[in-house]
Design an enzyme around this catalytic site. Structure first.
Site, PDB file in Angstrom:
ATOM      1  CD  GLU A  96      -2.547   1.076   2.823  1.00  0.00           C
ATOM      2  OE1 GLU A  96      -3.506   1.714   2.792  1.00  0.00           O
ATOM      3  OE2 GLU A  96      -2.111   0.696   3.823  1.00  0.00           O
TER       4      GLU A  96
ATOM      5  CE  LYS B  57      -7.024   1.297   4.527  1.00  0.00           C
ATOM      6  NZ  LYS B  57      -5.767   1.921   4.793  1.00  0.00           N
TER       7      LYS B  57
ATOM      8  CB  CYS C  79      -3.797  -1.347   5.266  1.00  0.00           C
ATOM      9  SG  CYS C  79      -2.683  -0.920   6.579  1.00  0.00           S
TER      10      CYS C  79
END
Length: 538
Positions: free
Chosen positions: A71, A163, A195
């Site tokens: 990321e 995300k 994440c």
């Protein structure tokens, strides 16, 4: 045709048949990249891009079917790019007019290397392209997303994921959370998330429950937090608890707390992993990943490293909100300890045994506490999740304020004893959305492997709304470098958890037999239509 003959035929006919061959294998070959992004200038994408391409074409990556990059290590707000919709089947390498140079270059790299490439980037999108989103748009007319992009072997954009759970990022959220998967020519369908998403039900856990996804790509810039949420620790624990393949690629800058990359094969554990303790690196880690549909055990390739150095910055959990007690471990003795510790109605039972160890004069020792917590994670300005945690963790001194910390430079504490037994037993209430994770950590910031512990999670009966968890060190194991041994109970938002809320809310969640009053109410609701029907028939 058996696999050996097929492989020989492929060699004879050349690489063009490699796709058909990989589809018939019971594994695929994956690479995950630990990557130190450039900090030269505000947006040094050119240097990052050059390193990306070098890794894709490196000898270490030559055998891979798929490569995952981490990321936020490619571009930033200064060089956002449009990303084509996967439905349009666009190949930026062949039609790159509307896209930034790095997107075009990586599309060509995927095409030239004939690999699936997963990248994470900062994406821009015109607000007019989201007509179903009623929210006000930015003054420049753009949405900005933290986005995964997947290229197939020809360089075509076949998947895009934005995300859901941002971690204090100045970017947009999609109006509706995305559940995104992509299929490959080697017979595996991947889900994806980014994440912080790993700590929430949507999309990661939801893809498993609703779509049966068994393999995931996971770009991350994780900021490790002691004692329960360091990077590889939570990656391996999540993959074990879900029994899925996880390809995790981590940004690599330990001085700010970011590192952690690995490939994990469900209940079989780690195939390869790394936690860097120095200045970070740009490297690819490769493993053959058994396909979940064909259960098979392959030799594990666990990364081994020395104790963490002080170049590693580490965040700390708010351990003061836990109910804890100091574990009495006397240097130079054999012994055992057991007990129960509770916070409210949530209780943790533990058993610990140890033997003495030889230690140098003036050695610095860890102390240990047993702790339990039932509540919301206290992490400011980010999405909250509800946890029920129970476990043992190391401290640099006897006070709770000294727990969850790395030692000072040149200081290398050790356990005052060698642990010969560790057992945690907890009763967890069932929830519609929850995940119980074995959560371990050694002083090299790597978790225990499944061969080193025993995990049992079961319900006493089909009608029970409680899960009995027994988590223990394997009988053949002894530990002298322990930082964490815990059960991480992630309840996401704690809605539809048995015993939480009013009786009506419990019934709405489907809990009709949890208590005598609920049983009575549930029985009346079940019988009422029959009773009314009987009265009408008279």
């Amino acid at each position: 045709m058996d696999s050996k003959r097929l492989l020989l035929l492929c060699i004879i006919q050349g690489l063009l048949c490699s796709v058909g061959y990989s589809a018939n294998l019971d594994y695929y070959t994956a690479g995950v990249v630990e990557f130190r992004q450039s900090i030269l200038g505000l947006d040094a994408w050119s240097e990052n891009l050059e390193a990306y391409v070098e890794i894709i074409h490196s000898a270490n990556a030559s055998a891979t079917d798929i490569i995952v990059f981490p990321e936020s290590t490619l571009n930033a707000l200064g060089s956002t790019t449009f990303v084509p919709s996967p439905e349009d089947g666009i190949n930026p390498c062949l039609n790159g007019t509307h896209y930034e140079e790095f997107l075009v270059t990586l599309s060509c790299a995927a095409r030239n290397s004939s690999k699936y490439i997963v990248i994470n980037l900062t994406e821009k999108q015109k607000c007019e392209d989201t007509p179903d989103d009623p929210r006000p748009c930015a003054s420049n007319g753009l949405n900005i997303f933290n986005t995964n992009v997947v290229f197939d072997r020809q360089g075509v954009v076949v998947s895009r994921y934005r995300k859901v759970h941002l971690y204090a990022e100045s970017k947009n959220l999609t109006y509706r959370p995305e559940l995104v998967t992509f299929e490959t020519d080697f017979g595996v369908t991947f889900g994806q998330f980014i994440c912080f998403d790993i700590l929430f039900y949507t999309p990661a856990h939801q893809l498993i429950v609703e779509q049966g996804i068994t393999d995931f790509v996971y770009p991350t810039m994780w900021f490790s937090q002691l004692p329960f949420l360091t990077a590889v620790q939570i990656q391996q624990g999540w993959a074990y608890a879900q029994n899925v393949n996880l390809l995790a690629a981590g940004a690599s800058r330990p001085s700010v707390g970011s590192t952690g990359t690995g490939i994990f094969h469900g209940r079989q554990g780690t195939l390869t992993s790394v936690m860097k303790h120095d200045n970070g690196e740009r490297a690819i880690y490769v493993a053959q990943v058994p396909k979940i549909t064909r259960r098979g055990r392959r030799s594990l390739q666990e990364s081994r490293q020395t104790a963490a150095s002080t170049n590693f910055y580490m965040m700390r959990d708010a351990l003061e909100i836990y109910q804890t007690q100091l574990l009495q471990l006397d240097v130079g003795t054999n012994g055992s300890s057991s007990g129960q510790i509770c916070q409210g109605s949530f209780c943790c039972n533990y058993e610990v045994a140890w033997r003495e160890r030889e230690s140098p004069v003036n050695a610095k020792f860890y102390s240990y506490r047993v702790g339990v917590y039932d509540g919301v994670r206290q992490d400011q300005n980010v999405d909250a999740n509800y946890i029920r945690n129970c476990g043992l963790f190391a401290c640099l001194g006897p006070a709770i304020e000294e727990c969850g910390l790395l030692p000072e430079e040149g200081v290398y504490p050790q356990s005052p004893v060698i642990f010969t037994q560790l057992v945690i037993k907890v009763t967890y209430p069932e929830s519609r959305e929850f995940l119980l994770i074995p959560d371990t950590l050694r002083d090299n910031l790597m978790p225990l492997e499944p061969s080193q512990f025993e995990w049992l999670q079961e319900q006493s009966s089909k009608e029970s709304y409680h899960h009995e968890v027994s988590f223990s060190l394997a009988e053949t194991q002894e530990l002298d470098n322990l930082l964490t041994f815990a059960v991480y109970g992630n309840y996401y938002d704690n809605q539809c958890t048995f015993g939480v809320g009013t009786e009506q809310e419990q019934l709405a969640c489907g809990y009709k037999g949890g208590s005598s009053s609920l049983r009575s109410l549930g029985l009346w609701l079940t019988l009422m239509p029959l009773i009314l029907l009987g009265l009408r028939s008279r």
